[in-house]
Design a protein around this motif. Structure first.
Motif, PDB file in Angstrom:
ATOM      1  N   LYS A   1       3.689  -2.114 -48.264  1.00 34.65           N
ATOM      2  CA  LYS A   1       3.986  -1.166 -48.305  1.00 34.65           C
ATOM      3  C   LYS A   1       2.733  -0.129 -49.056  1.00 34.65           C
ATOM      4  N   ARG A   2       1.806  -0.397 -49.356  1.00 39.47           N
ATOM      5  CA  ARG A   2       0.936  -0.237 -50.198  1.00 39.47           C
ATOM      6  C   ARG A   2      -0.311  -0.809 -49.722  1.00 39.47           C
ATOM      7  N   SER A   3      -1.266  -0.307 -49.646  1.00 37.91           N
ATOM      8  CA  SER A   3      -2.833  -0.922 -49.393  1.00 37.91           C
ATOM      9  C   SER A   3      -3.480  -1.571 -50.994  1.00 37.91           C
ATOM     10  N   GLU A   4      -4.636  -2.638 -50.150  1.00 35.13           N
ATOM     11  CA  GLU A   4      -4.969  -3.316 -51.620  1.00 35.13           C
ATOM     12  C   GLU A   4      -6.058  -2.799 -52.759  1.00 35.13           C
ATOM     13  N   ARG A   5      -5.240  -2.820 -53.686  1.00 39.67           N
ATOM     14  CA  ARG A   5      -6.020  -2.781 -54.718  1.00 39.67           C
ATOM     15  C   ARG A   5      -6.862  -3.400 -55.345  1.00 39.67           C
ATOM     16  N   ALA A   6      -8.207  -3.509 -55.966  1.00 43.79           N
ATOM     17  CA  ALA A   6      -9.317  -4.252 -56.950  1.00 43.79           C
ATOM     18  C   ALA A   6      -9.939  -3.556 -58.065  1.00 43.79           C
ATOM     19  N   LEU A   7     -10.029  -4.607 -59.463  1.00 45.65           N
ATOM     20  CA  LEU A   7     -10.723  -4.171 -60.137  1.00 45.65           C
ATOM     21  C   LEU A   7     -12.186  -5.070 -60.364  1.00 45.65           C
ATOM     22  N   SER A   8     -12.657  -4.987 -60.785  1.00 48.23           N
ATOM     23  CA  SER A   8     -14.326  -5.422 -60.904  1.00 48.23           C
ATOM     24  C   SER A   8     -15.016  -5.607 -62.411  1.00 48.23           C
ATOM     25  N   PHE A   9     -14.975  -7.482 -62.372  1.00 47.49           N
ATOM     26  CA  PHE A   9     -15.838  -6.834 -64.204  1.00 47.49           C
ATOM     27  C   PHE A   9     -17.312  -7.630 -64.011  1.00 47.49           C
ATOM     28  N   VAL A  10     -17.878  -6.334 -64.140  1.00 49.17           N
ATOM     29  CA  VAL A  10     -19.303  -6.265 -64.509  1.00 49.17           C
ATOM     30  C   VAL A  10     -19.483  -7.078 -65.463  1.00 49.17           C
ATOM     31  N   ARG A  11     -20.741  -8.328 -65.499  1.00 54.49           N
ATOM     32  CA  ARG A  11     -20.903  -9.099 -66.309  1.00 54.49           C
ATOM     33  C   ARG A  11     -22.848  -9.213 -66.327  1.00 54.49           C
ATOM     34  N   ASP A  12     -23.580  -8.980 -65.747  1.00 54.66           N
ATOM     35  CA  ASP A  12     -24.634  -9.048 -64.998  1.00 54.66           C
ATOM     36  C   ASP A  12     -25.041  -7.655 -65.352  1.00 54.66           C
ATOM     37  N   GLN A  13     -25.464  -6.751 -64.836  1.00 56.98           N
ATOM     38  CA  GLN A  13     -25.677  -5.741 -64.889  1.00 56.98           C
ATOM     39  C   GLN A  13     -25.451  -4.794 -65.859  1.00 56.98           C
ATOM     40  N   GLY A  14     -26.191  -4.326 -66.749  1.00 53.74           N
ATOM     41  CA  GLY A  14     -26.360  -3.150 -68.163  1.00 53.74           C
ATOM     42  C   GLY A  14     -24.861  -3.684 -69.019  1.00 53.74           C
ATOM     43  N   PRO A  15     -24.294  -2.576 -69.339  1.00 51.08           N
ATOM     44  CA  PRO A  15     -23.572  -3.545 -70.292  1.00 51.08           C
ATOM     45  C   PRO A  15     -21.708  -3.962 -69.597  1.00 51.08           C
ATOM     46  N   PRO A  16     -21.500  -4.071 -69.935  1.00 50.52           N
ATOM     47  CA  PRO A  16     -20.517  -5.485 -69.288  1.00 50.52           C
ATOM     48  C   PRO A  16     -19.134  -4.323 -69.462  1.00 50.52           C
ATOM     49  N   ARG A  17     -18.603  -4.257 -68.405  1.00 48.45           N
ATOM     50  CA  ARG A  17     -18.207  -2.767 -68.378  1.00 48.45           C
ATOM     51  C   ARG A  17     -16.352  -3.371 -67.094  1.00 48.45           C
ATOM     52  N   ILE A  18     -15.216  -3.099 -67.034  1.00 48.32           N
ATOM     53  CA  ILE A  18     -14.216  -3.449 -65.846  1.00 48.32           C
ATOM     54  C   ILE A  18     -14.030  -1.765 -64.912  1.00 48.32           C
ATOM     55  N   LEU A  19     -14.717  -2.280 -63.517  1.00 49.17           N
ATOM     56  CA  LEU A  19     -14.265  -1.182 -62.820  1.00 49.17           C
ATOM     57  C   LEU A  19     -13.131  -1.212 -62.284  1.00 49.17           C
ATOM     58  N   PHE A  20     -11.939   0.127 -61.688  1.00 50.49           N
ATOM     59  CA  PHE A  20     -11.065   0.146 -60.743  1.00 50.49           C
ATOM     60  C   PHE A  20     -11.121   1.152 -59.850  1.00 50.49           C
ATOM     61  N   SER A  21     -11.032   0.438 -58.486  1.00 50.58           N
ATOM     62  CA  SER A  21     -10.689   0.591 -57.037  1.00 50.58           C
ATOM     63  C   SER A  21      -9.883   2.709 -57.144  1.00 50.58           C
TER      64      SER A  21
END
Length: 367
Positions: free
Chosen positions: A231-251
């Motif tokens: 009953k819920r669509s897919e959610r994701a997060l990305s660990f950005v390590r190589d492009q700019g400052p290391p950060r976590i992005l959320f959908s």
């Protein structure tokens, strides 16, 4: 006077029976809705006393992971002979032959214990001088110094090695809902992929998580994590390590969070904990030792998880506990079996509201 006939008194009975059917239907609808609500709350990382530990069934011991040796370092330490013109040697007087010790390959000596290497060095140093043996003695001296330091640079000795590929079968329980869980862990060179699937009778698959990323000296370095529930669509997060400052992005929300070294997602932390437990910092774990990591969820939050070693029980299992830092944090209790490649044989995750989610290892299959 005409006789008036009345319908039998039993005519109203079917109506009363029909009146019971809507009540039965409403009860069935309530049961289904209740199960769906419980399923929707089912997630991997939800306060109840710790129940008695149960021994896992049909657990197969995995072979120990391959361990590389420092032979290549010893080979690299050998000097490369430089060609030069051989001068004409003047006549030399004959001397008695002397016994020269046999010089073994440097790679073989590098794999010996430091005490053995030092004994070989003393033996060679006390032997009669031999001009031809000088380069080999220099090479052996370099190998001896490396062996004294542990045979490898300090950075390599502290590197973590993730467990080999395996399939883990768990029994899962959350309140009145019970089912099965399967974790597929695949290690391929410097990358990994992990998948968790949860199933319950009648409804089938109710939960699916994935994690993929790299393997480095610090263990797992996730790049992407996904979560899909009933009953819920897919959610994701990305660990950005190589492009700019290391950060976590959320959908699930805008914005970002800083990516700290060793950060994990809500699935990869299981393997990272097994990897860390396989490499005690001081040779062995003790009660009070801690393992720390940031854990990010697809909901958009990042929590600092600090696992504290509670000790080892009579069955040989190590118990670790993570206490929540805030009112909405997850409380985690884990039991690690060192005989099963340090995989958790039991996990208990408790949220501030709702029943805890429990996983008990039911089988282990190398892949």
């Amino acid at each position: 006077m005409p006789t008036v006939s009345h319908p039998p008194a039993t005519t109203a009975d079917p109506l009363r029976r029909l009146g019971a059917r809507p009540a039965l239907g409403l009860a069935l609808v309530a049961v289904v809705v209740g199960h769906l609500w419980v399923i929707d709350a089912w997630s991997l990382p939800s306060e109840a006393p710790v129940v008695a530990r149960t021994a896992p069934r049909s657990v197969t011991t995995l072979p120990a992971p391959d361990a590389g040796g420092p032979a290549f370092l010893a080979a690299a330490a050998l000097p490369t002979p430089t060609p030069s013109a051989a001068p004409v040697a003047p006549p030399q007087r004959q001397r008695k032959p002397v016994a020269v010790p046999v010089v073994r390959p440097a790679a073989a000596i590098a794999n010996e214990e430091p005490a053995q290497t030092q004994a070989v060095m003393l033996e060679l140093a006390s032997a009669p001088a031999d001009p031809d043996a000088e380069p080999r003695l220099l090479a052996l001296a370099a190998v001896g110094n490396a062996a004294t330091r542990g045979g490898a640079p300090a950075a390599a000795s502290s590197a973590l090695t993730a467990p080999p590929s395996v399939r883990l079968l768990y029994r899962m329980k959350k309140g009145p809902l019970a089912g099965t869980g399967q974790i597929d862990w695949q290690r391929d060179g410097g990358t990994y992929r992990m998948r968790l699937e949860a199933r319950v009778p009648v409804f089938g698959q109710i939960f699916l998580e994935t994690s993929e990323g790299r393997l480095d000296a610090g263990g797992l370095a996730p790049l992407r994590h996904t979560e899909r529930r009933l009953k819920r669509s897919e959610r994701a997060l990305s660990f950005v390590r190589d492009q700019g400052p290391p950060r976590i992005l959320f959908s699930a929300r805008e914005g970002q969070e800083p990516l700290t070294p060793g950060a994990q997602d809500r699935l990869s932390w299981i393997t990272q904990l097994a990897t860390r437990m396989a490499s005690p910092p001081a040779g062995e774990w003790r009660a009070g030792s801690t393992i720390e990591m940031d854990v990010a969820s697809t909901g958009g939050d990042v929590q600092r998880w600090v696992f504290t070693v509670q000790g080892q029980d009579s069955t040989g299992l190590w118990q670790l506990r993570r206490e929540p830092d805030g009112p909405h944090d997850t409380r985690a209790e884990v039991w690690i079996d060192t005989r099963q490649q340090h995989w958790p044989v039991r996990i208990r995750l408790s949220e501030p509201s709702g029943d805890p989610l429990e996983l008990t290892l039911d089988g282990l299959q190398p892949t």
